[in-house]
Design a protein around this motif. Structure first.
Motif, mmCIF file in Angstrom:
data_model
loop_
_atom_site.group_PDB
_atom_site.id
_atom_site.type_symbol
_atom_site.label_atom_id
_atom_site.label_comp_id
_atom_site.label_asym_id
_atom_site.label_seq_id
_atom_site.Cartn_x
_atom_site.Cartn_y
_atom_site.Cartn_z
ATOM 1 N N MET A 192 13.512 -55.972 -21.799
ATOM 2 C CA MET A 192 13.281 -55.248 -23.040
ATOM 3 C C MET A 192 13.043 -53.788 -22.711
ATOM 4 S SD MET A 192 10.618 -56.110 -26.113
ATOM 5 C CE MET A 192 10.465 -54.972 -27.517
ATOM 6 N N TYR A 193 13.582 -52.923 -23.566
ATOM 7 C CA TYR A 193 13.483 -51.482 -23.346
ATOM 8 C C TYR A 193 12.533 -50.844 -24.346
ATOM 9 C CZ TYR A 193 17.521 -52.174 -20.355
ATOM 10 O OH TYR A 193 18.353 -52.617 -19.366
ATOM 11 N N PHE A 194 11.838 -49.813 -23.880
ATOM 12 C CA PHE A 194 10.838 -49.112 -24.676
ATOM 13 C C PHE A 194 11.052 -47.610 -24.555
ATOM 14 C CE2 PHE A 194 9.103 -53.139 -23.436
ATOM 15 C CZ PHE A 194 8.280 -53.552 -24.472
ATOM 16 N N LEU A 195 10.661 -46.887 -25.602
ATOM 17 C CA LEU A 195 10.554 -45.434 -25.524
ATOM 18 C C LEU A 195 9.075 -45.082 -25.435
ATOM 19 C CD1 LEU A 195 13.119 -44.115 -28.165
ATOM 20 C CD2 LEU A 195 13.479 -44.605 -25.735
ATOM 21 N N LEU A 196 8.712 -44.318 -24.430
ATOM 22 C CA LEU A 196 7.329 -43.860 -24.278
ATOM 23 C C LEU A 196 7.301 -42.352 -24.492
ATOM 24 C CD1 LEU A 196 7.053 -46.719 -23.036
ATOM 25 C CD2 LEU A 196 5.387 -45.747 -21.463
ATOM 26 N N ALA A 197 6.513 -41.916 -25.463
ATOM 27 C CA ALA A 197 6.378 -40.492 -25.769
ATOM 28 C C ALA A 197 5.026 -40.000 -25.269
ATOM 29 C CB ALA A 197 6.508 -40.264 -27.271
ATOM 30 N N PHE A 198 5.044 -38.969 -24.432
ATOM 31 C CA PHE A 198 3.836 -38.428 -23.808
ATOM 32 C C PHE A 198 3.453 -37.121 -24.505
ATOM 33 C CE2 PHE A 198 5.890 -41.123 -20.757
ATOM 34 C CZ PHE A 198 4.856 -41.768 -20.095
ATOM 35 N N THR A 199 2.196 -37.025 -24.937
ATOM 36 C CA THR A 199 1.732 -35.824 -25.627
ATOM 37 C C THR A 199 0.355 -35.413 -25.115
ATOM 38 O OG1 THR A 199 0.915 -37.238 -27.419
ATOM 39 C CG2 THR A 199 3.066 -36.216 -27.744
ATOM 40 N N ASP A 200 -0.085 -34.278 -25.602
ATOM 41 C CA ASP A 200 -1.401 -33.729 -25.240
ATOM 42 C C ASP A 200 -1.538 -33.506 -23.740
ATOM 43 O OD1 ASP A 200 -1.954 -33.908 -27.931
ATOM 44 O OD2 ASP A 200 -3.086 -35.771 -27.757
ATOM 45 N N GLY A 201 -0.443 -33.102 -23.095
ATOM 46 C CA GLY A 201 -0.476 -32.757 -21.677
ATOM 47 C C GLY A 201 -0.270 -33.909 -20.718
ATOM 48 N N LEU A 202 -0.100 -35.124 -21.230
ATOM 49 C CA LEU A 202 0.091 -36.279 -20.353
ATOM 50 C C LEU A 202 1.523 -36.333 -19.838
ATOM 51 C CD1 LEU A 202 -1.613 -38.761 -19.388
ATOM 52 C CD2 LEU A 202 -0.491 -40.060 -21.210
ATOM 53 N N GLU A 203 1.694 -36.774 -18.582
ATOM 54 C CA GLU A 203 3.003 -36.880 -17.949
ATOM 55 C C GLU A 203 3.234 -38.309 -17.482
ATOM 56 O OE1 GLU A 203 5.204 -34.527 -17.815
ATOM 57 O OE2 GLU A 203 3.962 -32.836 -18.498
ATOM 58 N N PRO A 204 4.516 -38.735 -17.342
ATOM 59 C CA PRO A 204 4.806 -40.105 -16.896
ATOM 60 C C PRO A 204 4.141 -40.480 -15.578
ATOM 61 C CG PRO A 204 6.791 -39.093 -17.766
ATOM 62 C CD PRO A 204 5.751 -38.007 -17.733
ATOM 63 N N ALA A 205 4.036 -39.527 -14.650
ATOM 64 C CA ALA A 205 3.437 -39.826 -13.347
ATOM 65 C C ALA A 205 1.960 -40.184 -13.464
ATOM 66 C CB ALA A 205 3.622 -38.640 -12.404
ATOM 67 N N GLN A 206 1.351 -39.882 -14.602
ATOM 68 C CA GLN A 206 -0.076 -40.136 -14.792
ATOM 69 C C GLN A 206 -0.346 -41.431 -15.551
ATOM 70 O OE1 GLN A 206 -0.523 -36.419 -16.794
ATOM 71 N NE2 GLN A 206 -1.058 -35.294 -14.937
ATOM 72 N N LEU A 207 0.685 -42.244 -15.704
ATOM 73 C CA LEU A 207 0.567 -43.509 -16.425
ATOM 74 C C LEU A 207 0.846 -44.695 -15.520
ATOM 75 C CD1 LEU A 207 0.691 -45.319 -19.163
ATOM 76 C CD2 LEU A 207 3.158 -44.961 -18.950
ATOM 77 N N LYS A 208 0.022 -45.722 -15.615
ATOM 78 C CA LYS A 208 0.323 -47.045 -15.105
ATOM 79 C C LYS A 208 0.114 -48.000 -16.261
ATOM 80 C CE LYS A 208 -0.783 -46.657 -10.167
ATOM 81 N NZ LYS A 208 -1.645 -47.202 -9.069
ATOM 82 N N GLY A 209 1.163 -48.735 -16.610
ATOM 83 C CA GLY A 209 1.053 -49.595 -17.770
ATOM 84 C C GLY A 209 1.645 -50.963 -17.545
ATOM 85 N N SER A 210 0.993 -51.978 -18.087
ATOM 86 C CA SER A 210 1.463 -53.355 -18.008
ATOM 87 C C SER A 210 1.079 -54.100 -19.273
ATOM 88 C CB SER A 210 0.864 -54.083 -16.798
ATOM 89 O OG SER A 210 1.195 -53.456 -15.580
ATOM 90 N N ILE A 211 1.766 -55.211 -19.508
ATOM 91 C CA ILE A 211 1.419 -56.129 -20.585
ATOM 92 C C ILE A 211 0.990 -57.431 -19.907
ATOM 93 C CG2 ILE A 211 2.158 -57.163 -22.749
ATOM 94 C CD1 ILE A 211 4.648 -55.239 -22.512
ATOM 95 N N ILE A 212 -0.123 -57.973 -20.330
ATOM 96 C CA ILE A 212 -0.676 -59.176 -19.673
ATOM 97 C C ILE A 212 -0.621 -60.354 -20.642
ATOM 98 C CG2 ILE A 212 -2.690 -60.192 -18.555
ATOM 99 C CD1 ILE A 212 -3.457 -57.401 -17.641
ATOM 100 N N PHE A 213 -0.029 -61.433 -20.160
ATOM 101 C CA PHE A 213 0.124 -62.652 -20.938
ATOM 102 C C PHE A 213 -0.623 -63.799 -20.275
ATOM 103 C CE2 PHE A 213 3.948 -60.120 -21.547
ATOM 104 C CZ PHE A 213 4.108 -60.110 -22.924
ATOM 105 N N LYS A 214 -0.963 -64.787 -21.062
ATOM 106 C CA LYS A 214 -1.419 -66.061 -20.532
ATOM 107 C C LYS A 214 -0.204 -66.918 -20.269
ATOM 108 C CE LYS A 214 -4.605 -69.210 -19.591
ATOM 109 N NZ LYS A 214 -5.570 -69.036 -18.488
#
Length: 215
Positions: A192-214
């Motif tokens: 699945m593909y997502f668009l991530l929009a970074f604002t307020d000075g945030l950059e992609p290199a400063q993000l770690k993101g995951s979705i956690i399932f049971k």
């Protein structure tokens, strides 16, 4: 990214010659909504334990962690589409979604698709700022056309970190609904593909993101 299909399945539009390709299947009935501002009413802290988000998928104690992976190729392809229109002074297709400078394409790979139950988002921001996560119904292959606004799903997930804060917050109701919908989508697609929009000075290199399932 996979090879070129011999035939285009129903609902897939072919790429126009000479334009960078970016697109895929159409899922009807979903319209994009960009709120003029973010309401922090009802905001909750979105807590998540860090367990190595660089792994493609990790399963611990019955939990399945699916990380967001930056898709360099698709991000570059969509930026080339914008550049091509600007250079040729062309117009996008009706309803086409053009990638904004602060937006990037990410993907998640559902190596396990069934018997999942959404638990939580694990969004870690190294500095203050905001990221908006928008899901798509897109199934990209190299020879297909462009992303359309009707392929952007609701609700969106909005995550932010205030100056001086240690924890990331989010609009809990939308984040929960979004996560539960991903369980349904995982049953019918491995990627699945997502668009991530970074604002307020945030950059992609400063993000770690995951979705956690049971699992």
């Amino acid at each position: 990214m996979g090879g070129h299909p011999e035939e285009a399945p129903e609902g897939i539009l072919r790429h126009q010659p000479g334009l960078p390709s970016t697109a895929g299947t159409v899922e009807k009935g979903h319209q994009i909504f960009f709120p003029p501002c973010v309401s922090y009413l009802g905001a909750k802290r979105c807590r998540g334990r860090s367990r190595g988000a660089t792994e493609e998928m990790a399963e611990e104690a019955g939990e399945l962690k699916v990380p967001f992976v930056h898709d360099d190729q698709l991000t570059r392809c969509m930026r080339l589409r914008v550049q091509s229109l600007q250079q040729k002074k062309g117009r996008p297709q009706d309803g086409e979604k053009l990638l904004q400078p602060n937006e990037h394409v990410y993907r998640v790979d559902f190596l396990r698709q069934h018997n999942l139950r959404f638990l939580r988002w694990d969004i870690q921001l190294e500095k203050c700022g905001k990221v908006t996560v928008t899901g798509t119904s897109q199934h990209w292959t190299p020879d297909l056309t462009h992303l359309m606004n009707r392929q952007l799903l609701e609700p969106v997930g909005i995550f932010w970190k205030k100056p001086g804060a240690e924890e990331v917050e989010c609009n809990e109701a939308d984040a929960q609904e979004f996560g539960e919908r991903l369980v349904e989508l995982a049953r019918i697609r491995k990627v699945m593909y997502f668009l991530l929009a970074f604002t307020d000075g945030l950059e992609p290199a400063q993000l770690k993101g995951s979705i956690i399932f049971k699992a």
